[in-house]
Design an enzyme around this catalytic site. Structure first.
Site, PDB file in Angstrom:
ATOM      1  N   ARG A  94      -7.495 -24.193  42.419  1.00 40.47           N
ATOM      2  CA  ARG A  94      -8.906 -24.180  42.009  1.00 40.47           C
ATOM      3  C   ARG A  94      -9.131 -23.268  40.816  1.00 40.47           C
ATOM      4  NH1 ARG A  94      -9.547 -23.894  47.331  1.00 40.47           N
ATOM      5  NH2 ARG A  94     -10.293 -25.799  48.286  1.00 40.47           N
ATOM      6  N   TYR A  95      -8.238 -22.304  40.623  1.00 42.89           N
ATOM      7  CA  TYR A  95      -8.426 -21.282  39.591  1.00 42.89           C
ATOM      8  C   TYR A  95      -7.171 -21.221  38.729  1.00 42.89           C
ATOM      9  CZ  TYR A  95     -11.730 -20.020  43.256  1.00 42.89           C
ATOM     10  OH  TYR A  95     -12.695 -20.055  44.217  1.00 42.89           O
ATOM     11  N   ARG A  98      -4.240 -18.694  39.870  1.00 47.24           N
ATOM     12  CA  ARG A  98      -3.821 -18.701  41.270  1.00 47.24           C
ATOM     13  C   ARG A  98      -3.433 -20.098  41.736  1.00 47.24           C
ATOM     14  NH1 ARG A  98      -9.424 -16.432  42.437  1.00 47.24           N
ATOM     15  NH2 ARG A  98      -9.247 -16.456  40.182  1.00 47.24           N
ATOM     16  N   CYS A 107      -1.183 -22.951  63.934  1.00 46.24           N
ATOM     17  CA  CYS A 107      -1.691 -21.574  64.056  1.00 46.24           C
ATOM     18  C   CYS A 107      -1.371 -21.070  65.458  1.00 46.24           C
ATOM     19  CB  CYS A 107      -3.208 -21.553  63.889  1.00 46.24           C
ATOM     20  SG  CYS A 107      -3.772 -22.234  62.330  1.00 46.24           S
ATOM     21  N   CYS A 111      -9.375 -21.793  65.866  1.00 50.58           N
ATOM     22  CA  CYS A 111     -10.741 -21.280  65.818  1.00 50.58           C
ATOM     23  C   CYS A 111     -11.704 -22.454  65.797  1.00 50.58           C
ATOM     24  CB  CYS A 111     -10.923 -20.436  64.558  1.00 50.58           C
ATOM     25  SG  CYS A 111      -9.576 -19.250  64.338  1.00 50.58           S
ATOM     26  N   CYS A 114     -12.996 -23.536  62.267  1.00 46.54           N
ATOM     27  CA  CYS A 114     -12.001 -23.594  61.186  1.00 46.54           C
ATOM     28  C   CYS A 114     -12.400 -24.587  60.097  1.00 46.54           C
ATOM     29  CB  CYS A 114     -10.651 -23.995  61.769  1.00 46.54           C
ATOM     30  SG  CYS A 114      -9.401 -24.202  60.491  1.00 46.54           S
ATOM     31  N   ARG A 116     -10.416 -25.901  58.043  1.00 43.36           N
ATOM     32  CA  ARG A 116      -9.383 -26.940  57.932  1.00 43.36           C
ATOM     33  C   ARG A 116      -9.115 -27.580  59.294  1.00 43.36           C
ATOM     34  NH1 ARG A 116      -6.171 -23.243  54.015  1.00 43.36           N
ATOM     35  NH2 ARG A 116      -7.095 -23.854  52.018  1.00 43.36           N
ATOM     36  N   ASP A 277     -18.334 -22.504  56.316  1.00 45.96           N
ATOM     37  CA  ASP A 277     -18.164 -23.764  55.581  1.00 45.96           C
ATOM     38  C   ASP A 277     -18.750 -24.933  56.372  1.00 45.96           C
ATOM     39  OD1 ASP A 277     -16.702 -22.805  53.289  1.00 45.96           O
ATOM     40  OD2 ASP A 277     -15.060 -22.375  54.676  1.00 45.96           O
ATOM     41  N   ASP A 314     -17.927 -20.814  49.468  1.00 47.20           N
ATOM     42  CA  ASP A 314     -17.024 -21.757  48.822  1.00 47.20           C
ATOM     43  C   ASP A 314     -17.856 -23.004  48.564  1.00 47.20           C
ATOM     44  OD1 ASP A 314     -14.389 -22.376  47.930  1.00 47.20           O
ATOM     45  OD2 ASP A 314     -13.669 -21.154  49.619  1.00 47.20           O
ATOM     46  N   LYS A 321     -15.270 -20.412  44.768  1.00 48.96           N
ATOM     47  CA  LYS A 321     -15.924 -19.422  45.625  1.00 48.96           C
ATOM     48  C   LYS A 321     -16.745 -18.473  44.749  1.00 48.96           C
ATOM     49  CE  LYS A 321     -13.205 -17.906  48.942  1.00 48.96           C
ATOM     50  NZ  LYS A 321     -11.880 -17.909  48.387  1.00 48.96           N
TER      51      LYS A 321
HETATM   52  S1  SF4 Z   1      -9.355 -20.379  60.771  1.00 47.98           S
HETATM   53 FE1  SF4 Z   1      -8.194 -22.307  60.960  1.00 47.98          FE
HETATM   54  S2  SF4 Z   1      -6.323 -21.934  59.808  1.00 47.98           S
HETATM   55 FE2  SF4 Z   1      -7.209 -19.929  60.239  1.00 47.98          FE
HETATM   56  S3  SF4 Z   1      -6.249 -19.244  62.186  1.00 47.98           S
HETATM   57 FE3  SF4 Z   1      -8.189 -20.253  62.701  1.00 47.98          FE
HETATM   58  S4  SF4 Z   1      -7.579 -22.363  63.132  1.00 47.98           S
HETATM   59 FE4  SF4 Z   1      -5.904 -21.462  61.977  1.00 47.98          FE
END
Ligand code: SF4
Length: 360
Positions: A94-95, A98, A107, A111, A114, A116, A277, A314, A321
């Site tokens: 994106r930049y 970077r 993971c 979460c 998340c 993603r 997000d 973002d 961001k």
């Molecule tokens: S936010 Fe998403 S990528 Fe990060 S630890 Fe939690 S589940 Fe995994």
């Protein structure tokens, strides 16, 4: 009281029910969510949950909720537009200076908010050797790439051997000066942050290594989590934090203040407080931007600059961001400025620049 530590990671509705974290009557609701989104609570995380508290801020981050299946029309499976900025598989750019490399899609914990969430989960695997080689070629051919961000999933889920190989390959690119690893592992499984892992990240090169720790509530900064950070830092890693502003988890000034102080006391510099997000099924966990700005204004009143993160958004569509306030300065019609002091009182300020000074 927190519960005794379960012996293994909880990965299904039945596991959560057996551990006493969810009532049996919720089995059907959780099964419907589990069919769509991955579940994992490590022993370290499960132990933090207060079983009798329906509003527990740790449970809210990790235990599935039927509202995850309610998708707002403004939400997007790829809320920050990774796919729009992916020149080769696994790389997001994106930049200019970077590049992100998404090494794994697994993971230690999953979460509920998340960004993603449509891409991560068990079985999603790691970047293949061929794809990683292509990512290296892409970075090698672009001398403007100064920093490589290793992300996923959680890249520290890889073995120490794989981490060492990845580090060696990236560190061999002369123009790459900084390697930044994004992880939740010191919180999710502090015992897996070993001396061998630290050495894999830091040995055999002279690049600067950052680890960005994702944590959202001060209770996540347990003594074992702090010890895991200490192992990384004492081994030569610099650390920053990332948190997500989450309704019912940390959307009050006392919790955020305690979280930021806990980071600094752990030698982790508060870096980002992300606005939630637009990931599918996460509306019940998002706050408004106005709420976030009011919380940041209160944090500025309470905390030294050392402990203040940047509240950021973002922008959907891969536009990058940006900090989103609150704003402290406004232009006056007469050309001067109104600057709000930490108490919110406007103070007048005017530039005083020598008129005959030319810029060299
Ligand atoms: S936010 Fe998403 S990528 Fe990060 S630890 Fe939690 S589940 Fe995994």
């Amino acid at each position: 009281m927190s519960s005794p530590r379960p012996a293994r990671t909880l990965k299904s509705p039945d596991d959560l029910i057996a551990a006493g974290l969810v009532a049996p009557w919720r089995r059907g609701e959780l099964a419907a969510v589990a069919a769509r989104y991955a579940i994992a609570l490590t022993p370290a995380v499960a132990r933090l949950i207060e079983k009798g508290d329906p509003a527990d801020p740790i449970a809210r981050q990790y235990v599935p909720d039927a509202r995850e299946l309610i998708h707002d029309p403004g939400e997007d499976p790829d809320p920050i537009g990774d796919a729009l900025k992916s020149p080769v598989r696994g790389v997001v750019r994106r930049y200019r200076d970077r590049a992100l490399v998404k090494l794994v899609s697994v993971c230690a914990v999953y979460c509920r908010f998340c960004f993603r969430r449509e891409m991560v989960g068990p079985g999603a695997g790691a970047l293949s050797e061929t794809d990683f080689a292509a990512a290296l070629d892409y970075i090698r051919a672009r001398p403007e790439i100064w920093e490589v961000v290793l992300t996923g999933g959680d890249p520290l889920a890889l073995s120490a051997r794989r981490l060492a190989e990845t580090t060696r390959a990236l560190a061999a690119i002369p123009h790459v000066k900084v390697l930044r690893w994004h992880t939740r592992l010191p919180v999710a499984a502090p015992e897996r942050v070993t001396k061998a892992m630290t050495e894999a990240l830091t040995r055999g090169h002279d690049k600067t290594v950052f680890v960005a720790l994702h944590a959202n509530h001060p209770r996540e900064l347990t003594q074992p989590a702090r010890a895991a950070c200490r192992r990384l830092i004492d081994g030569g890693v610099a650390m920053v934090s990332q948190s997500v502003l989450l309704r019912g988890v940390n959307d009050d000034a006392d919790t955020l203040e305690a979280l930021m102080r806990a980071f600094v006391e752990t030698r982790v510099k508060p870096y980002y407080l992300h606005h939630g997000d637009l990931a599918p099924g996460t509306a019940h966990l998002r706050t408004s931007i106005a709420e976030g700005q009011a919380l940041m204004a209160e944090l500025r009143r309470r905390l030294s600059g050392l402990a203040l993160p940047t509240y950021s958004l973002d922008i959907p569509g891969a536009h990058g961001k940006v900090p989103i306030g609150p704003a402290y300065i406004a232009r006056r019609p007469d050309g001067g400025y109104d600057v709000a002091d930490p108490e919110g009182i406007a103070r007048r300020y005017e530039d005083r620049v020598a008129k005959d000074e030319t810029r060299r």
